[in-house]
Design a protein around this motif. Structure first.
Motif, PDB file in Angstrom:
ATOM      1  N   ARG A   1       0.820  -1.214   0.000  1.00  0.00           N
ATOM      2  CA  ARG A   1       0.000   0.000   0.000  1.00  0.00           C
ATOM      3  C   ARG A   1       0.854   1.265   0.000  1.00  0.00           C
ATOM      4  N   GLY A   2       2.038   1.199   0.602  1.00  0.00           N
ATOM      5  CA  GLY A   2       2.923   2.364   0.636  1.00  0.00           C
ATOM      6  C   GLY A   2       3.336   2.795  -0.761  1.00  0.00           C
ATOM      7  N   ALA A   3       3.599   1.838  -1.635  1.00  0.00           N
ATOM      8  CA  ALA A   3       3.991   2.157  -3.008  1.00  0.00           C
ATOM      9  C   ALA A   3       2.843   2.829  -3.758  1.00  0.00           C
ATOM     10  N   VAL A   4       1.624   2.376  -3.492  1.00  0.00           N
ATOM     11  CA  VAL A   4       0.455   2.996  -4.113  1.00  0.00           C
ATOM     12  C   VAL A   4       0.334   4.450  -3.661  1.00  0.00           C
ATOM     13  N   SER A   5       0.549   4.668  -2.365  1.00  0.00           N
ATOM     14  CA  SER A   5       0.475   6.026  -1.823  1.00  0.00           C
ATOM     15  C   SER A   5       1.527   6.934  -2.463  1.00  0.00           C
ATOM     16  N   LEU A   6       2.736   6.405  -2.669  1.00  0.00           N
ATOM     17  CA  LEU A   6       3.794   7.206  -3.306  1.00  0.00           C
ATOM     18  C   LEU A   6       3.407   7.600  -4.725  1.00  0.00           C
ATOM     19  N   ALA A   7       2.833   6.673  -5.459  1.00  0.00           N
ATOM     20  CA  ALA A   7       2.421   6.971  -6.837  1.00  0.00           C
ATOM     21  C   ALA A   7       1.357   8.067  -6.855  1.00  0.00           C
ATOM     22  N   ARG A   8       0.397   7.949  -5.962  1.00  0.00           N
ATOM     23  CA  ARG A   8      -0.686   8.932  -5.923  1.00  0.00           C
ATOM     24  C   ARG A   8      -0.203  10.295  -5.432  1.00  0.00           C
ATOM     25  N   ARG A   9       0.854  10.306  -4.622  1.00  0.00           N
ATOM     26  CA  ARG A   9       1.405  11.589  -4.159  1.00  0.00           C
ATOM     27  C   ARG A   9       1.971  12.394  -5.324  1.00  0.00           C
TER      28      ARG A   9
END
Length: 310
Positions: free
Chosen positions: A231-239
């Protein structure tokens, strides 16, 4: 060595910077430092002389020795320690106000970073032992694919990353700045050399708060079928795609907006940061058709329940 800079620290109180005051308080609490305020001898002597000369009643000169001893003892044992506490408390109060204001300024700058619109992002959340987590998000932030790669297995990692880039026509690569980012960056250098025909952009993303978001109830609701570590990688992409919409999902105090944030009054800090979040959201505006409940809840006049229904 954390407080080594303050072992022989000496400066006029009015010139002590806010971060110095907060650091000294932390050191005193940890019993690594001791604090003592001193008044210039000439000023102190002048004050005592004035006190003695103005306070001794006329015709009581025979009590002068006893009176001087009493005044000097009262000053050194009672008055000065009380003044010392008051002066230091005022210094800390001023330091806290300044720190909270700085945290608010830093948070606003992070929230109002310009979004990168209409791009498909491949984001990498670096790590050593457990491997780098990879996520690909569409132009709207939807998760298209996830994977785990190991920089020490470069051949396999490069094959996986190239396959994801080409399969989803990614145009931007985002790398978190956490532990293992140096090795991951070297891997990406090799990847970019391997696909010169692709017009790729590369950026480093601050991953403060990503792990906290990953384990939050909000992340569980949004990405219920995904492993917590991804989920952290998804958050980075969306940031990258929309910093404001993604960062409002995280407690502002976890975004890494300044030093000594745990040393200041937490209620004052929370109120200041909440005001910044609400101000930023209302300044930018929200698309009701695509905004998350976390984002809509910061719109003026919207209660969390109203945001959830929308």
């Amino acid at each position: 060595q954390t407080f080594g800079h303050y072992y022989e620290f000496s400066k006029p109180l009015m010139h002590v910077r806010p971060h110095n005051a907060l650091a000294i308080r932390r050191g005193v609490k940890a019993k690594v430092l001791s604090l003592k305020l001193e008044v210039e001898p000439n000023l102190e002597n002048s004050f005592l002389h004035s006190l003695l000369s103005d306070s001794l009643p006329a015709g009581a000169q025979h009590w002068k020795t006893v009176f001087e001893a009493a005044v000097t003892d009262g000053y050194s044992r009672l008055l000065f320690p009380a003044l010392e506490r008051e002066w230091w408390a005022e210094q800390l109060e001023s330091a806290e106000i300044d720190a909270v204001e700085q945290f608010a300024v830093n948070l606003r700058a992070k929230l109002l970073q310009p979004p990168v619109k209409d791009v498909t992002v491949l984001a990498i959340d670096p790590a050593h032992r457990t491997g780098c987590k990879v996520a690909v998000t569409s132009e709207t932030g939807a998760v298209l694919a996830t994977a785990v790669v190991f920089p020490n297995k470069a051949k396999e990692a490069l094959q996986t990353l190239e396959r994801l880039l080409k399969a989803h026509k990614c145009s931007t690569i985002a790398l978190g700045n956490g532990v293992g980012s140096r090795e991951a960056e070297a891997l990406l250098g090799a990847l970019l050399a391997q696909v010169p025909d692709m017009d790729l952009r590369f950026t480093i993303v601050d991953e403060s708060g990503a792990s906290i978001y990953s384990a939050s109830g909000l992340a569980s609701a949004e990405l219920s079928d995904m492993d917590v570590s991804l989920r952290g990688a998804v958050s980075l992409a969306r940031r990258v795609q929309d910093p404001l919409a993604e960062l409002v999902k995280i407690d502002p105090k976890s975004i890494g907006v300044g030093l000594y944030q745990h040393d200041v009054d937490q209620k004052r800090l929370q109120q200041a940061l909440d005001r910044v979040v609400e101000s930023a959201v209302n300044e930018v505006g929200v698309d009701l058709n695509s905004g998350s409940a976390a984002l809509l809840s910061h719109v003026a006049g919207f209660k969390p329940s109203t945001a959830q229904k929308l």
